[in-house]
Design a protein around this motif. Structure first.
Motif, PDB file in Angstrom:
ATOM      1  N   ASP A 103      -1.407  -3.959   7.584  1.00 11.51           N
ATOM      2  CA  ASP A 103      -2.102  -5.109   8.153  1.00 11.51           C
ATOM      3  C   ASP A 103      -2.207  -6.191   7.074  1.00 11.51           C
ATOM      4  OD1 ASP A 103      -3.871  -6.975   9.241  1.00 11.51           O
ATOM      5  OD2 ASP A 103      -4.987  -5.442  10.342  1.00 11.51           O
ATOM      6  N   LEU A 104      -1.388  -7.219   7.203  1.00 13.93           N
ATOM      7  CA  LEU A 104      -1.353  -8.272   6.183  1.00 13.93           C
ATOM      8  C   LEU A 104      -2.672  -9.024   6.114  1.00 13.93           C
ATOM      9  CD1 LEU A 104       2.232  -9.767   6.657  1.00 13.93           C
ATOM     10  CD2 LEU A 104       1.519  -7.718   5.422  1.00 13.93           C
ATOM     11  N   SER A 105      -3.386  -9.135   7.245  1.00 14.37           N
ATOM     12  CA  SER A 105      -4.652  -9.859   7.244  1.00 14.37           C
ATOM     13  C   SER A 105      -5.719  -9.142   6.428  1.00 14.37           C
ATOM     14  CB  SER A 105      -5.153 -10.061   8.682  1.00 14.37           C
ATOM     15  OG  SER A 105      -5.531  -8.822   9.267  1.00 14.37           O
ATOM     16  N   LEU A 106      -5.536  -7.822   6.218  1.00 10.65           N
ATOM     17  CA  LEU A 106      -6.483  -7.042   5.421  1.00 10.65           C
ATOM     18  C   LEU A 106      -5.993  -6.843   3.986  1.00 10.65           C
ATOM     19  CD1 LEU A 106      -7.491  -4.266   8.001  1.00 10.65           C
ATOM     20  CD2 LEU A 106      -8.503  -6.525   7.632  1.00 10.65           C
ATOM     21  N   MET A 107      -4.905  -7.511   3.635  1.00 14.02           N
ATOM     22  CA  MET A 107      -4.338  -7.445   2.279  1.00 14.02           C
ATOM     23  C   MET A 107      -3.812  -6.047   1.925  1.00 14.02           C
ATOM     24  SD  MET A 107      -4.533 -10.490   1.218  1.00 14.02           S
ATOM     25  CE  MET A 107      -5.371 -12.018   1.612  1.00 14.02           C
ATOM     26  N   GLU A 108      -3.469  -5.260   2.915  1.00 13.80           N
ATOM     27  CA  GLU A 108      -2.976  -3.911   2.629  1.00 13.80           C
ATOM     28  C   GLU A 108      -1.657  -3.943   1.855  1.00 13.80           C
ATOM     29  OE1 GLU A 108      -4.598  -0.822   5.941  1.00 13.80           O
ATOM     30  OE2 GLU A 108      -2.939  -2.103   6.577  1.00 13.80           O
ATOM     31  N   HIS A 109      -0.881  -5.012   2.016  1.00  9.09           N
ATOM     32  CA  HIS A 109       0.401  -5.101   1.299  1.00  9.09           C
ATOM     33  C   HIS A 109       0.198  -5.358  -0.195  1.00  9.09           C
ATOM     34  CE1 HIS A 109      -0.856  -9.032   2.557  1.00  9.09           C
ATOM     35  NE2 HIS A 109       0.113  -9.669   1.936  1.00  9.09           N
ATOM     36  N   TYR A 110      -1.015  -5.706  -0.611  1.00  7.43           N
ATOM     37  CA  TYR A 110      -1.316  -5.871  -2.034  1.00  7.43           C
ATOM     38  C   TYR A 110      -2.013  -4.640  -2.616  1.00  7.43           C
ATOM     39  CZ  TYR A 110      -0.257 -10.840  -1.385  1.00  7.43           C
ATOM     40  OH  TYR A 110       0.360 -12.030  -1.107  1.00  7.43           O
TER      41      TYR A 110
END
Length: 608
Positions: A103-110
């Motif tokens: 979920d990019l909106s939750l910054m999971e990709h970072y």
């Protein structure tokens, strides 16, 4: 018959030649292609860097390693140049390749996503072309070599904010930031003045020591706090400003890669006296204020949150809406405005549980459940709840910590959480003082007072190794293993810093980050967990700067293993000594190595 026999022989010969050709082509593509890894390592003899002629030879058997099976590789493969800044657990390419649904909106990709064993890069990370030994502290606070971090886009993107300026072969750091264009020093003094601290010094007579700077940029705020005896953990993700933390570490400023996403920060509760956000672009209202509640968890009783952002002063409709909602949220969290001036507001967290207990039933956010351990952080999801104080802390009305520097050697109040006595603490402090003296005696032929700056203690226990280094101009990242006693809160209570981590995985930092690694029993511990000792050696090599040192304090078996890999890793022995300072470690050996500065043959050709 004779003619038919000769024809059959010819066919067999042709078939054998074809098979041999296919095999040779495969071997060339797999081992020899410069598209996948450098064809050879050449020490910088042409650059005056030293090195042995024998060490320039690659061994094709180097791809077979990872288990101590009696085989000793002459060399490890060299990673492709494009991996010179590889962070294995923060690798965007891995996310794409494994098709992780995040979920990019939750910054999971970072957040951390580590490769499985079969996807690990078991190779040596090459330095960039023309790499130089970093500039020494304190000069490094203000300038670094451009070739070491050849990324100048931030200098152009933030040119009006004085983040950094390219000047010839160096990158300079004037001390500016998005909110403090005219220098972090003036901004810090202004904050101290807002809080009425003596002499406009933010450390408030040693009572404010540990700071958490979220969305820190190139960490100039944390760098300028050091002169006030304040230690800041500067945190930022590997985002569009992707090299900001790399610049911070190259400057010799404490910093770490991370993000306020879905997982708890790797720090225990009540670690920081001040949290700071200067235009950090975080939506603090999302998910019922869960990110602000995570800051609340790591702030000490009476701790501050300094917030410099348009919402604190702008008058347009959207900013006013955000300000109203954020003000209402922090009021329900029992925070009070300590000061507000111009573009900055500073809130203060309560000292006791009184305000929490006086809230109306059903008030949001709720208090955390009694079984919610506020110090459990490794892989633990954040929760949108308020972490209340224990009965002891409630009665103490504060952290109960001595001011800095007495805090460093005073028994932390939370010793009792582990059943440790004051006597045990004092004995540990003295023991590590003696051990550090021994280390420096062994290192003395190789180091000057400014040789090392960034140090990591890979198994920090109570932080006494770092405490023994107080008089040296260094900072220490104290790492506490995720499966042992969570003594990291004792380390923060001593005015030091660190993080929880599992050494079965890569650390969240760039290559070439630390000047010295202290590995006390950590390699033995990895073996007991069933993780690869050789993977750990490669990870240590990744985060160690060229010409940096590793102090290994471990069993003789471990030292013998490391010696087998010295040439393959391009390390050299500095000194060894039998450890006989305690019954507990009587069978341990001190073994110190230094990482050589090497360049790939491609790098040398480019430089020529």
């Amino acid at each position: 018959m004779k003619g038919r026999s000769d024809g059959g022989q010819k066919k067999r010969v042709i078939a054998l030649v074809c098979v041999a050709a296919v095999v040779l082509v495969f071997v060339y593509l797999f081992y020899g292609s410069s598209d996948h890894r450098a064809s050879a390592i050449e020490y910088g003899r042409k650059l005056g860097l030293g090195g042995d002629d024998d060490d320039t030879k690659q061994d094709d058997t180097s791809s077979s390693f990872g288990v101590d099976d009696g085989f000793t590789p002459r060399s490890f493969p060299v990673c492709d140049d494009r991996h010179s800044e590889l962070i294995p657990c923060l690798d965007r390419n891995l996310i794409y390749q494994m098709r992780l649904k995040l979920d990019l909106s939750l910054m999971e990709h970072y957040e951390r996503h580590c490769p499985p064993p079969e996807r690990r890069f078991n190779c040596l990370i090459p330095p960039p072309n023309g790499y130089k030994v970093p500039i020494k502290w304190p000069k490094s606070r203000d300038e670094v070599w451009k070739v070491n971090i050849p990324h100048t886009h931030l200098a152009h993107e933030k040119s009006d904010q004085n983040w950094m300026v390219v000047k010839g072969d160096k990158i300079n750091f004037p001390g500016g930031g998005t909110h403090f264009h005219y220098g972090a020093d003036k901004y810090i003094a202004s904050m101290a003045n807002m809080l009425n601290f003596p002499n406009n010094v933010l450390n408030n007579g040693g009572r404010l020591r540990t700071v958490f700077d979220v969305g820190c940029g190139v960490a100039s705020f944390g760098g300028y706090l050091l002169s006030s005896d304040i230690l800041a953990m500067s945190l930022a993700p590997n985002d569009v400003h992707q090299n900001q933390i790399q610049f911070a570490l190259e400057r010799g400023i404490p910093a770490s890669l991370g993000v306020l996403g879905t997982k708890r920060l790797p720090y225990p509760s009540r670690s920081f006296e001040l949290a700071h956000c200067s235009r950090c672009r975080i939506d603090w209202l999302q998910r019922d204020g869960i990110l602000l509640l995570e800051l609340d968890r790591v702030l000490r009783p009476g701790g501050y949150f300094a917030y410099s952002s348009p919402e604190a002063y702008a008058q347009d409709e959207e900013d006013l809406r955000i300000w109203r909602e954020m003000s209402a949220l922090v009021e329900r969290m029992c925070w009070k405005i300590a000061a507000k001036r111009n573009q900055t507001v500073i809130w203060q967290k309560p000292l006791t549980n009184d305000c929490y207990l006086e809230r109306e039933p059903g008030t949001q956010p709720p208090l955390c459940r009694s079984d919610n351990d506020p110090d459990a952080v490794w892989g633990v999801n954040m929760e949108a709840c308020i972490t209340s104080y224990s009965d002891h802390d409630h009665k103490t009305k504060g952290s109960g910590l001595a001011p800095w520097p007495a805090r460093l050697t005073s028994p932390p109040p939370r010793l009792a959480d582990f059943g440790y006595s004051t006597g045990m603490f004092e004995k540990d402090t003295e023991l590590w003082r003696q051990r550090v003296d021994t280390y420096w005696d062994l290192l003395s032929p190789r180091i000057e007072s400014d040789t090392v700056r960034n140090i990591m203690d890979m198994k920090a226990s109570m932080g006494s190794f770092a405490a023994a280094l107080k008089e040296k101009d260094v900072w220490v990242m104290n790492v506490v293993p995720e499966d042992g006693p969570n003594t990291l809160k004792l380390i923060y209570d001593r005015g030091l810093m660190g993080a929880v981590h599992s050494w079965c995985e890569a650390f969240s930092t760039y290559p070439r980050t630390y000047d010295l690694l202290h590995a006390w029993d950590i390699i033995s511990d990895i073996n007991k967990k069933g993780c690869s000792e050789v993977d750990l050696l490669l990870e240590m090599d990744r985060i160690l700067r060229p010409s940096g040192f590793i102090i290994i304090r471990d069993k003789q078996r471990v030292v013998d293993l490391v010696k087998k890999y010295l040439k393959a890793l391009h390390w050299e022995e500095v000194g060894t000594k039998t450890d006989s300072d305690s019954d507990q470690d009587s069978d341990n050996v001190i073994f110190i190595v230094q990482k050589k500065l090497w360049l790939t043959s491609e790098s040398l050709r480019d430089m020529e």
